[in-house]
Write an enzyme that holds these catalytic residues in place. Structure first.
Site, PDB file in Angstrom:
ATOM      1  N   LYS A 176       8.101  -2.911  15.953  1.00 30.42           N
ATOM      2  CA  LYS A 176       8.430  -1.617  15.348  1.00 30.42           C
ATOM      3  C   LYS A 176       9.482  -0.878  16.171  1.00 30.42           C
ATOM      4  CE  LYS A 176       6.935  -0.672  12.034  1.00 30.42           C
ATOM      5  NZ  LYS A 176       7.243  -1.147  10.658  1.00 30.42           N
TER       6      LYS A 176
ATOM      7  N   SER B 104      -5.574  -0.634   7.679  1.00 30.61           N
ATOM      8  CA  SER B 104      -6.436   0.542   7.816  1.00 30.61           C
ATOM      9  C   SER B 104      -7.509   0.587   6.734  1.00 30.61           C
ATOM     10  CB  SER B 104      -5.590   1.817   7.780  1.00 30.61           C
ATOM     11  OG  SER B 104      -4.813   1.866   6.604  1.00 30.61           O
TER      12      SER B 104
ATOM     13  N   TYR C 164       0.825  -1.212   0.000  1.00 37.58           N
ATOM     14  CA  TYR C 164       0.000   0.000   0.000  1.00 37.58           C
ATOM     15  C   TYR C 164       0.862   1.265   0.000  1.00 37.58           C
ATOM     16  CZ  TYR C 164      -3.562   3.212   2.049  1.00 37.58           C
ATOM     17  OH  TYR C 164      -4.421   4.245   2.328  1.00 37.58           O
TER      18      TYR C 164
END
Length: 344
Positions: free
Chosen positions: A162, A202, A20
């Site tokens: 992360k 999302s 994306y």
């Protein structure tokens, strides 16, 4: 908002070109006149990448490389002046063993950095996340680039990955980077129009709302940033001399709730948003559900927290000017409908 390239910008490697964010970064670089090489795990996705970024010709080269293996990375970075390391594993479900997410994220970033250093790349721009910044509690819930999520906190493996991967990247550049420069982008929740059929977490959320798969939502707030503005800040961080050695938090406007997101859809999409949620769970309902559903653990930890993202650094240093969240949410939904990815 667009910065034009110059003749000495050279070849840019973008990792994860079928994703994306990666597809938007490639499209932006091509629009600015760059030559781009991108990695995909399988060359079976090459045609799809070219279709998404609208580049059938020789300004885009597509090669195969996987973050879990060394093979292909030396060839991928050869001749590149800059690397935008966008690819990162995102689990479909949180694994029982955190290392299933943490190890590929950390080792993949180090693999790319090591190859970039050895090839004489000038700068790597790493896509990290707000997850590496703001998932440890602090008074006031205000976060900027000085904040770090503590990997020891009781967060999901993805959130921990992360923070661990970004720390490892900084440590590598400090200790073994030679002349390699590093800049890091820490986006909040990334929304915005899709270029192809591959859903992110999302965009999948908005699809679920439009299809009536989320009749009730948790009372949780999150930052929003447009994927086009994420591409823009990557390119700015690649070019700007002052970006070397810096993190940049990327978000636009105030944090919004799941219910506010649903209301934005209802306000702008009319009948297409007839099935979006109209009610929130109470905090007690979320806590009770989490007793039998470990996947809700992160949701419980975010109850009562409205994060405030201080993004002045990106605006002041890079001249970054993001879109407002409402525009971003509507554009996301309209792209899902246009691409016939919503079933109603």
């Amino acid at each position: 908002m667009t910065q034009r390239s110059t003749a000495d910008d050279g070849l840019v490697l973008v990792t994860g070109g079928s994703g994306y964010v990666g597809s938007h970064v490639i499209r932006r670089l091509l629009a600015d006149g760059h030559r781009v090489r991108t990695t995909v795990r399988s060359l079976s996705r090459a045609a799809g990448v070219r279709a998404m970024v609208d580049e059938p010709g020789d300004r885009l080269e597509i090669v195969s490389a996987d973050l879990s293996a060394d093979r292909g990375w030396a060839e991928a970075v050869t001749g590149c002046t800059h690397v935008l390391h966008v690819a990162s594993p995102f689990p479909a479900a949180q694994p029982d063993n955190p290392d299933e997410v943490i190890v590929p994220a950390r080792d993949g970033a180090l693999r790319v950095l090591r190859a970039a250093r050895d090839a004489g790349v000038k700068r790597v721009v790493l896509t990290s996340s707000f997850a590496a910044v703001g998932y440890s509690r602090k008074p006031g819930n205000e976060y900027d680039e000085n904040d770090w999520t503590d990997p020891a906190d009781d967060n999901t493996p993805y959130v921990r990955s992360k923070a661990i991967a970004e720390r490892a990247a900084w440590d590598f550049v400090d200790a073994e980077g030679g002349g390699l420069e590093l800049a890091v982008i820490n986006p909040s929740g990334i929304f915005g129009p899709l270029l192809g059929p591959y859903l992110s977490a999302s965009t999948g959320l908005i699809k679920a709302m439009l299809e009536g798969a989320m009749p009730i939502v948790p009372p949780v707030y999150f930052g929003v940033v447009d994927v086009r503005d994420v591409a823009d800040i990557h390119v700015r961080a690649m070019r700007h001399p002052a970006a070397a050695g810096q993190r940049f938090l990327a978000g636009s406007g105030e944090a919004i709730s799941f219910l506010r997101l649903a209301r934005i859809l209802a306000e702008h999409l009319g009948p297409a948003a007839a099935q979006v949620p109209t009610r929130e769970f109470t905090p007690d309902e979320v806590r009770e559900a989490a007793r039998s559903n470990p996947a809700l653990r992160e949701t419980v930890s975010r109850l009562g927290r409205i994060p405030v993202l201080r993004t002045g650094k990106a605006r002041e240093v890079l001249g970054w000017a993001p879109r407002d969240p409402e525009t971003t949410i509507v554009d996301t939904a309209e792209s899902l409908i246009r691409l016939k990815l919503v079933t109603t």
